[in-house]
Design a protein around this motif. Structure first.
Motif, mmCIF file in Angstrom:
data_model
loop_
_atom_site.group_PDB
_atom_site.id
_atom_site.type_symbol
_atom_site.label_atom_id
_atom_site.label_comp_id
_atom_site.label_asym_id
_atom_site.label_seq_id
_atom_site.Cartn_x
_atom_site.Cartn_y
_atom_site.Cartn_z
ATOM 1 N N SER A 23 -18.132 -60.054 19.255
ATOM 2 C CA SER A 23 -18.769 -59.691 19.954
ATOM 3 C C SER A 23 -18.223 -59.184 21.236
ATOM 4 O O SER A 23 -18.687 -58.213 21.659
ATOM 5 C CB SER A 23 -19.850 -60.157 19.911
ATOM 6 O OG SER A 23 -19.748 -61.305 20.396
ATOM 7 N N VAL B 295 -16.105 -56.190 21.128
ATOM 8 C CA VAL B 295 -16.571 -54.541 21.070
ATOM 9 C C VAL B 295 -16.879 -53.968 22.193
ATOM 10 O O VAL B 295 -17.015 -53.553 22.450
ATOM 11 C CB VAL B 295 -17.869 -54.640 19.628
ATOM 12 C CG1 VAL B 295 -18.576 -53.747 20.062
ATOM 13 C CG2 VAL B 295 -17.085 -54.909 18.579
ATOM 14 N N ASP C 18 -13.571 -50.547 18.696
ATOM 15 C CA ASP C 18 -14.841 -49.685 18.585
ATOM 16 C C ASP C 18 -16.288 -50.253 18.603
ATOM 17 O O ASP C 18 -17.295 -50.107 18.553
ATOM 18 C CB ASP C 18 -14.334 -48.035 18.209
ATOM 19 C CG ASP C 18 -13.890 -47.692 19.228
ATOM 20 O OD1 ASP C 18 -14.091 -47.503 20.200
ATOM 21 O OD2 ASP C 18 -13.408 -47.123 19.166
ATOM 22 N N VAL C 19 -15.789 -50.689 16.833
ATOM 23 C CA VAL C 19 -17.465 -51.401 15.943
ATOM 24 C C VAL C 19 -16.797 -52.523 15.036
ATOM 25 O O VAL C 19 -15.857 -52.254 15.312
ATOM 26 C CB VAL C 19 -17.582 -49.958 14.802
ATOM 27 C CG1 VAL C 19 -16.608 -49.721 14.607
ATOM 28 C CG2 VAL C 19 -18.735 -50.740 14.481
ATOM 29 N N GLY C 20 -17.718 -53.382 15.220
ATOM 30 C CA GLY C 20 -16.928 -54.443 13.943
ATOM 31 C C GLY C 20 -18.664 -55.092 13.778
ATOM 32 O O GLY C 20 -20.125 -55.170 13.512
ATOM 33 N N VAL D 55 -24.309 -55.003 23.027
ATOM 34 C CA VAL D 55 -23.700 -54.193 22.209
ATOM 35 C C VAL D 55 -24.533 -53.912 21.442
ATOM 36 O O VAL D 55 -25.691 -53.929 22.215
ATOM 37 C CB VAL D 55 -22.703 -55.248 21.452
ATOM 38 C CG1 VAL D 55 -21.688 -55.959 22.320
ATOM 39 C CG2 VAL D 55 -23.046 -56.173 20.620
ATOM 40 N N ASN E 262 -20.152 -50.550 20.601
ATOM 41 C CA ASN E 262 -19.672 -51.047 22.125
ATOM 42 C C ASN E 262 -20.334 -49.405 22.492
ATOM 43 O O ASN E 262 -20.269 -48.777 21.696
ATOM 44 C CB ASN E 262 -17.807 -49.972 22.334
ATOM 45 C CG ASN E 262 -18.026 -50.305 23.570
ATOM 46 O OD1 ASN E 262 -18.229 -48.951 24.151
ATOM 47 N ND2 ASN E 262 -17.610 -51.294 24.577
#
Length: 292
Positions: free
Chosen positions: A57, A60, A66-68, A82, A192
Motif C-alpha cells: 500500500s 501504491v 499504479d495498482v496492487g 489509496v 494510486n
C-alpha cells in the motif's frame, strides 16, 4: 505521447501463488524468474513487480505502483491513502476472510482484552494493535514480532500476541487460546489516486477487476448440461437451483430437450442423482473459468 503502461504489484509471500493462479484463471499468465522481482506477464500494457504485502500500500500510495493487491490489514497498518477498488476474497487456505486475533496461553488467567492492562503484546501489526487498545482505553506495551509470533507467549517473551489466522489451527497447536477478534481482513485491489484519475489506467484496472471477480465467482459454481424427456421437463425444472433460468433447446428428436444451467458447486453431488431419477440422461458437469 508516452506509451500507456500499468504498473501492477503482485504480493510476494503467502499470497503469491494464489494470486498468480487467480490471474491465470482471469486470462493473464504471470511467469516468475528466479531471484527476479519483475515477473513476465502476457499483456504488453502491464509491467509486473513483486512486493511484500506489508509494503504494497505504501508503494501504491507514492506512485511507484499504479495498482496492487494487498490485505486490508496492511492498508490500515500503514494508514495508506489509496483507492480501494474491490475486495478479492481468496487465500492460500480458503475463500474466506482471515482474522487478526488476540491470543494468550491456554492456562493463563486472561479472559478479556481488559485483563491485559499493563502487559506486553507481540505482533507484526503494531500500529493497528496499539490504536485498538488506545481506543479501548487499555494501556499495553506493543512490541514488534519478526516472526514465529505464536512462540513468544510460550517462551515467556510476551503475555499475549495479536496474530493472523484463518482456521485457528496453528494457534491452538501452540497451546494458545483466542480471547478476542480484532479485525477481519481479506485481499483488496488498491489503486494510486492519480492513476485512478487517468482514463486509460482506470479503464484497464476496471477490466482487470471485472475478470478477477469473475474468476472468483466461477470457483463456487459449476455448469450442468443434460438431455431431458419433454414430458419430464416440469419435474426437472422443479429441482433446478439455477443461477439464472436454464437454457433449453429442442433436440433432433422432438421428444427430448437439451438443458444447460449454472448451479452452486456444492449442490451438484445431490442434484445429479435426482436428475437421473427423473429421467435426465447424458448429464455433463463442467468447471467454469469466469462468470461475469
Amino acid at each position: 505521447m508516452a506509451e500507456n503502461k500499468l504498473k501492477l504489484g503482485i504480493p510476494k509471500g503467502s499470497l503469491q501463488d494464489a494470486t498468480i493462479k487467480l490471474f491465470e484463471r482471469s486470462g493473464w499468465k504471470v511467469r516468475m524468474h528466479h531471484r527476479n522481482y519483475f515477473p513476465e506477464i502476457n499483456d504488453d500494457d502491464i509491467i509486473c513487480s513483486m512486493c511484500r504485502a506489508q509494503e504494497m500500500s505504501r508503494y501504491v500510495e507514492n506512485g511507484t505502483l499504479d495498482v496492487g493487491l494487498t490485505g486490508k490489514d496492511w492498508i490500515l497498518e500503514n494508514e495508506s491513502d489509496v483507492v480501494v477498488v474491490s475486495d478479492l476474497v481468496y487465500s492460500k487456505v480458503s475463500n474466506r476472510p482471515a482474522r487478526w486475533v488476540l491470543a494468550v496461553a491456554g492456562d493463563s488467567p486472561y479472559k478479556r482484552p481488559e485483563d491485559l492492562a499493563g502487559k506486553k503484546i507481540a505482533t507484526e501489526l503494531c500500529h493497528f494493535t496499539q490504536t485498538y487498545f488506545e481506543k479501548a482505553g487499555i494501556p499495553v506495551d506493543v512490541e514488534f514480532s519478526w516472526g514465529a509470533t505464536e512462540a513468544k507467549v510460550v517462551e515467556g517473551l510476551a503475555d499475549a500476541i495479536v496474530e493472523v489466522t484463518e482456521t485457528g489451527t496453528t494457534i491452538k497447536a501452540h497451546g494458545l487460546r483466542i480471547i478476542s477478534e480484532l479485525l477481519q481482513t481479506n485481499t483488496q485491489l488498491i489503486v494510486n489516486k492519480a492513476a485512478w484519475e487517468d482514463p486509460w489506467k482506470r479503464k484497464k484496472i476496471e477490466n482487470i477487476n471485472m475478470l478477477l471477480q469473475g474468476a472468483l465467482c466461477a470457483e463456487k459454481l459449476a455448469g450442468l448440461k443434460m438431455n431431458v424427456p419433454a414430458d419430464k421437463m416440469e419435474a426437472v425444472m422443479g429441482i433446478l437451483p439455477s443461477l439464472t433460468a436454464p437454457t433449453v433447446a429442442n433436440l433432433y428428436n422432438k421428444d427430448w430437450l437439451s438443458v444447460e444451467i449454472v448451479v452452486e458447486e456444492g449442490t451438484v453431488r445431490d442434484l445429479i442423482p435426482q436428475l437421473r431419477d427423473l429421467g435426465a440422461e447424458a448429464i455433463i458437469e463442467y468447471s467454469l473459468n469466469k462468470v461475469i
